[in-house]
Design a protein around this motif. Sequence first.
Motif, short mmCIF file in Angstrom:
data_model
loop_
_atom_site.label_atom_id
_atom_site.label_comp_id
_atom_site.label_asym_id
_atom_site.label_seq_id
_atom_site.Cartn_x
_atom_site.Cartn_y
_atom_site.Cartn_z
N SER A 1 0.80 -1.35 -0.04
CA SER A 1 0.03 -0.14 -0.23
C SER A 1 0.87 1.33 -0.14
O SER A 1 1.82 1.34 0.92
CB SER A 1 -0.91 0.18 1.18
N LYS A 2 0.66 2.23 -0.97
CA LYS A 2 1.61 3.34 -1.15
C LYS A 2 0.99 4.29 -1.71
O LYS A 2 -0.24 4.25 -2.17
CB LYS A 2 2.64 2.80 -2.15
N PRO A 3 1.35 5.67 -1.28
CA PRO A 3 0.63 6.89 -1.73
C PRO A 3 0.95 6.96 -3.13
O PRO A 3 2.23 6.70 -3.67
CB PRO A 3 1.41 7.74 -0.86
N ILE A 4 0.23 7.54 -4.19
CA ILE A 4 0.30 8.07 -5.51
C ILE A 4 -0.13 9.44 -5.64
O ILE A 4 -1.26 9.79 -5.10
CB ILE A 4 -0.51 7.10 -6.50
N ILE B 1 -9.09 6.78 -4.06
CA ILE B 1 -8.80 8.13 -4.42
C ILE B 1 -9.02 9.18 -3.12
O ILE B 1 -10.00 9.06 -2.62
CB ILE B 1 -9.73 8.85 -5.38
N LEU B 2 -7.99 9.89 -2.70
CA LEU B 2 -7.74 10.75 -1.40
C LEU B 2 -7.88 12.04 -1.76
O LEU B 2 -8.52 12.71 -0.96
CB LEU B 2 -6.39 10.44 -0.87
N ALA B 3 -7.45 12.40 -3.02
CA ALA B 3 -7.82 13.95 -3.64
C ALA B 3 -7.70 14.03 -4.97
O ALA B 3 -6.94 13.46 -5.63
CB ALA B 3 -6.93 14.75 -2.51
N GLY B 4 -8.31 14.99 -5.52
CA GLY B 4 -8.36 15.39 -6.89
C GLY B 4 -9.17 14.22 -7.61
O GLY B 4 -9.72 13.46 -7.42
N GLU B 5 -8.70 14.27 -9.22
CA GLU B 5 -9.20 13.34 -10.31
C GLU B 5 -8.36 12.85 -11.10
O GLU B 5 -7.32 13.35 -11.37
CB GLU B 5 -10.50 14.30 -10.99
N ALA B 6 -8.88 11.79 -11.88
CA ALA B 6 -7.65 11.11 -12.80
C ALA B 6 -8.53 10.38 -13.64
O ALA B 6 -9.83 10.01 -13.47
CB ALA B 6 -6.83 10.24 -11.96
N PRO C 1 0.58 18.27 -4.65
CA PRO C 1 0.00 17.75 -5.78
C PRO C 1 -1.53 17.97 -5.91
O PRO C 1 -2.18 18.25 -4.89
CB PRO C 1 -0.02 16.29 -5.22
N ASP C 2 -1.98 18.01 -7.19
CA ASP C 2 -3.61 18.02 -7.27
C ASP C 2 -4.27 16.68 -7.50
O ASP C 2 -5.45 16.73 -7.69
CB ASP C 2 -3.81 18.88 -8.36
N PHE C 3 -3.59 15.64 -7.50
CA PHE C 3 -4.13 14.16 -7.01
C PHE C 3 -3.19 13.65 -6.18
O PHE C 3 -2.32 13.35 -6.33
CB PHE C 3 -4.13 13.59 -8.78
N VAL C 4 -4.07 12.70 -5.19
CA VAL C 4 -3.38 11.94 -4.55
C VAL C 4 -4.31 10.60 -4.14
O VAL C 4 -5.48 10.80 -4.21
CB VAL C 4 -3.62 12.64 -3.12
N ALA C 5 -3.75 9.36 -4.27
CA ALA C 5 -4.41 8.15 -4.08
C ALA C 5 -3.48 7.26 -3.15
O ALA C 5 -2.38 7.36 -2.92
CB ALA C 5 -4.57 7.70 -5.36
N LEU C 6 -4.32 6.23 -2.63
CA LEU C 6 -3.67 5.15 -2.10
C LEU C 6 -3.58 4.20 -3.14
O LEU C 6 -5.00 3.66 -3.25
CB LEU C 6 -4.17 4.78 -0.76
N GLY C 7 -2.60 3.36 -3.39
CA GLY C 7 -2.86 2.32 -4.52
C GLY C 7 -1.73 1.10 -3.87
O GLY C 7 -0.94 1.29 -3.17
N GLY C 8 -2.09 -0.04 -4.61
CA GLY C 8 -1.12 -1.17 -4.33
C GLY C 8 -1.81 -2.36 -4.67
O GLY C 8 -2.80 -2.59 -5.67
N SER D 1 -8.20 7.01 5.17
CA SER D 1 -7.55 8.15 4.75
C SER D 1 -6.69 8.97 5.91
O SER D 1 -5.88 9.35 6.04
CB SER D 1 -8.45 9.36 4.06
N GLU D 2 -7.71 8.94 6.99
CA GLU D 2 -7.15 9.41 8.39
C GLU D 2 -6.01 8.66 8.80
O GLU D 2 -4.64 9.49 9.21
CB GLU D 2 -8.21 9.78 9.52
N GLU D 3 -5.97 7.46 8.89
CA GLU D 3 -4.63 6.64 9.15
C GLU D 3 -3.83 6.96 8.09
O GLU D 3 -2.55 6.87 8.93
CB GLU D 3 -5.33 5.11 9.27
N CYS D 4 -3.74 6.96 7.14
CA CYS D 4 -2.78 7.30 5.93
C CYS D 4 -1.84 8.69 6.43
O CYS D 4 -0.82 8.68 6.22
CB CYS D 4 -3.17 7.16 4.51
N THR D 5 -2.80 9.58 6.70
CA THR D 5 -1.99 10.87 7.07
C THR D 5 -1.47 11.18 8.39
O THR D 5 -0.82 12.00 8.60
CB THR D 5 -3.05 12.00 6.60
#
Length: 298
Positions: free
Chosen positions: A18-21, A42-47, A102-109, A149-153
């Motif tokens: 699990s990693k931030p993108i 998706i934590l923030a923004g769009e893609a 960044p204008d896009f943030v996600a947690l992926g893995g 999301s709270e745990e990730c930050t």
Amino acid sequence: MDPLSTIVSLLRPAAAISKPISAKGRWGVRYDAFDAPGFMIILAGEARLAIDGCEPLRLSRGDFLLLPKTPAFTLSSGEGVSCEPAAPLNEAVRHGEQDGEPDFVALGGSFTFERVNSPLLLVLLPKLIFIPASDGRSTRFRRLIELLSEECTAEHPGKEMVIHRMLEVLLVEALRWQGADRQVPAGFLRGQQDPALARALKAIHADIRANWTVAGLAGVAGMSRSAFSARFSEALGCAPIEYVARWRMAIAKDALAQGAKSLERIADDIGYDSASAFSTAFRRHNGCAPGQFARRLT
């Protein structure tokens, strides 16, 4: 356990990576297919996500995506952006402009599944599970996303363990959610949507030792033999007795992988009269004897 729980228990899901993108500006990457179930939150923004063989998706904050088998795909800031080849990494990645917020943030893995049964069980699941935050049914799921999301930050003790456990919960919740989608393709989740078939599936998973017949399962479902067989095959993608046999073999392979039971015990657990009868059935379904299968895993 209920049928979904039994399937997930044999898959033994765990969050392998699990990693931030993150990304900024105009950007695009292309990944080849890889042999691991992938996910993205998706934590923030769009893609824009374009999976080979599927319609492109616009991903927004709070959306969840699960690919039980990960095909080739592109991820970009928008349509028409050139996508550079990329490979999965076990660390944080940044696309596009490297400086600035960044204008896009996600947690992926990716998840790991128990290897002895994952090919069999993954065919029961849909190719893609997409849960948009805008869907009215996703309130419960959205709360899980917010907690993750709270745990990730945050930087709390035990952060990595909590993230891994929450991702496992999200996997089960995603399968529950997808099971309510009327457009789900043939497979276990579609069978669960039909009350009559769900009764039969519950009976199979509750007592795999029983001498199940099409007539017996049709009785559980409250249908005629022919109608039940036709509906089951259409919904699950295989005949009822073939499903029973596949599930027995899945339990057997899991037991062989664990190495704690004799062939006689395994045979009895899954409804065979003897170790010899079990071995014959195992060889017919898997192309090798149980002992040979177990040795390959060591």
